[in-house]
Design a protein around this motif. Sequence first.
Motif, short mmCIF file in Angstrom:
data_model
loop_
_atom_site.label_atom_id
_atom_site.label_comp_id
_atom_site.label_asym_id
_atom_site.label_seq_id
_atom_site.Cartn_x
_atom_site.Cartn_y
_atom_site.Cartn_z
N ALA A 147 111.54 65.65 49.02
CA ALA A 147 110.58 66.40 49.83
C ALA A 147 109.29 66.65 49.06
CB ALA A 147 111.20 67.72 50.30
N THR A 148 109.41 66.91 47.76
CA THR A 148 108.23 67.13 46.93
C THR A 148 107.39 65.86 46.83
OG1 THR A 148 109.43 68.80 45.66
CG2 THR A 148 107.45 67.90 44.65
N LEU A 149 108.04 64.71 46.71
CA LEU A 149 107.33 63.44 46.66
C LEU A 149 106.53 63.22 47.94
CD1 LEU A 149 106.62 60.66 45.52
CD2 LEU A 149 108.82 59.83 46.42
N ILE A 150 107.16 63.40 49.08
CA ILE A 150 106.47 63.16 50.35
C ILE A 150 105.34 64.17 50.54
CG2 ILE A 150 106.73 63.06 52.86
CD1 ILE A 150 107.98 60.69 51.18
N ALA A 151 105.56 65.41 50.18
CA ALA A 151 104.49 66.42 50.28
C ALA A 151 103.31 66.04 49.39
CB ALA A 151 105.02 67.80 49.91
N LEU A 152 103.58 65.54 48.18
CA LEU A 152 102.51 65.12 47.28
C LEU A 152 101.75 63.94 47.87
CD1 LEU A 152 100.96 65.22 44.62
CD2 LEU A 152 102.81 63.87 43.58
N LEU A 153 102.46 62.96 48.41
CA LEU A 153 101.79 61.82 49.05
C LEU A 153 100.90 62.27 50.19
CD1 LEU A 153 104.69 59.19 49.24
CD2 LEU A 153 102.69 59.14 47.74
N GLU A 154 101.42 63.16 51.04
CA GLU A 154 100.63 63.64 52.18
C GLU A 154 99.37 64.38 51.70
OE1 GLU A 154 103.62 65.84 54.30
OE2 GLU A 154 104.28 64.05 55.39
N ARG A 195 90.76 55.82 41.07
CA ARG A 195 92.20 55.96 41.35
C ARG A 195 92.68 57.35 40.94
NH1 ARG A 195 93.22 50.52 38.76
NH2 ARG A 195 93.14 49.11 40.54
N VAL A 196 93.64 57.83 41.70
CA VAL A 196 94.27 59.11 41.40
C VAL A 196 95.66 58.82 40.85
CG1 VAL A 196 95.13 61.25 42.42
CG2 VAL A 196 93.00 60.25 43.26
N VAL A 197 95.99 59.44 39.71
CA VAL A 197 97.31 59.29 39.12
C VAL A 197 97.93 60.68 39.02
CG1 VAL A 197 98.64 58.51 37.12
CG2 VAL A 197 96.54 57.30 37.78
N ARG A 198 99.10 60.84 39.60
CA ARG A 198 99.79 62.13 39.57
C ARG A 198 101.24 61.93 39.16
NH1 ARG A 198 95.35 63.63 39.96
NH2 ARG A 198 94.40 64.95 41.52
N ARG A 199 101.74 62.88 38.40
CA ARG A 199 103.17 62.92 38.08
C ARG A 199 103.84 63.88 39.06
NH1 ARG A 199 105.42 60.25 34.23
NH2 ARG A 199 104.05 59.26 32.74
N LEU A 200 105.00 63.50 39.52
CA LEU A 200 105.76 64.35 40.43
C LEU A 200 106.23 65.58 39.66
CD1 LEU A 200 106.93 64.43 43.33
CD2 LEU A 200 109.04 63.51 42.35
N PRO A 201 105.91 66.77 40.15
CA PRO A 201 106.39 67.97 39.45
C PRO A 201 107.90 68.13 39.58
CG PRO A 201 105.18 68.56 41.45
CD PRO A 201 105.11 67.07 41.31
N GLN A 202 108.48 68.83 38.62
CA GLN A 202 109.91 69.14 38.68
C GLN A 202 110.19 69.94 39.94
OE1 GLN A 202 112.43 68.17 36.62
NE2 GLN A 202 110.93 66.91 35.57
N SER A 203 111.32 69.65 40.58
CA SER A 203 111.63 70.31 41.84
C SER A 203 113.12 70.25 42.10
CB SER A 203 110.87 69.61 42.97
OG SER A 203 111.33 70.04 44.22
N GLU A 204 113.60 71.22 42.85
CA GLU A 204 115.00 71.20 43.31
C GLU A 204 115.18 70.18 44.43
OE1 GLU A 204 117.65 72.96 42.10
OE2 GLU A 204 116.30 73.61 40.51
N LEU A 256 94.54 49.41 45.32
CA LEU A 256 95.32 50.57 44.89
C LEU A 256 94.42 51.78 44.68
CD1 LEU A 256 98.27 51.25 44.23
CD2 LEU A 256 97.73 50.80 41.83
N LYS A 257 94.73 52.87 45.39
CA LYS A 257 93.94 54.10 45.33
C LYS A 257 94.65 55.21 44.59
CE LYS A 257 92.05 53.21 49.91
NZ LYS A 257 92.07 53.68 51.30
N ARG A 258 95.97 55.19 44.65
CA ARG A 258 96.72 56.29 44.03
C ARG A 258 98.05 55.80 43.48
NH1 ARG A 258 96.54 56.48 49.37
NH2 ARG A 258 94.53 57.47 49.47
N ILE A 259 98.48 56.49 42.42
CA ILE A 259 99.74 56.17 41.76
C ILE A 259 100.49 57.48 41.59
CG2 ILE A 259 100.84 55.26 39.68
CD1 ILE A 259 98.09 53.76 39.20
N VAL A 260 101.76 57.48 42.01
CA VAL A 260 102.61 58.64 41.80
C VAL A 260 103.74 58.22 40.88
CG1 VAL A 260 104.14 60.34 42.88
CG2 VAL A 260 102.04 59.62 44.06
N VAL A 261 103.89 58.95 39.79
CA VAL A 261 104.91 58.67 38.79
C VAL A 261 106.02 59.71 38.96
CG1 VAL A 261 105.37 58.41 36.34
CG2 VAL A 261 103.13 57.78 37.25
#
Length: 117
Positions: A102-109, A89-98, A68-73
Motif C-alpha cells: 500500500a505504501t508503494l502504490i501511495a508513493l507512486l500516486e 528524474r525523481v528517485v525515491r526510496r520506499l519508506p519502511q512500513s507495516e 524514464l521520469k521516476r524510479i522507486v527503490v
Amino acid sequence: MKGKERVVFLDRAAFAAGDLPIPDFDHNWSEYPATEPADVVPRLFWATTAITHACALDAEVLAQLHKLKRIVVTGPAVVDPAAGVADGRVVRRLPQSEAPAATLIALLETLVREAEA
C-alpha cells in the motif's frame, strides 16, 4: 497527464509477498519476478516509472532510458545518484512500513500527481 504511465517492476519476487493495490492513475503495469542485468534496458525502454528492489541502475543504463521520469527503490538496489536525477528524474526510496504494498502504490500516486501539477 500526457498519456498513460508505463510502470515496470523489475524484480517483483524480491518485494513483499501479497497483492499490490491498483494505482489510481491511467497506466500500463508490467512486472517481472526477476530481471537479469542484460534485460534491464529492454524492459525499461518505454517505461515512465521503474520500480526496483535489487536491480542496479547505473549511469550507462540510465543514459539509454529517455522516457524514464521516476524510479522507486524498494530494497537494496543502487541507483547512480548523479545519473538518477539527470533530466529531472525523481528517485525515491520506499519508506519502511507495516504495509509496504500500500505504501508503494501511495508513493507512486503521489509522484504522478506531483508531475501533473
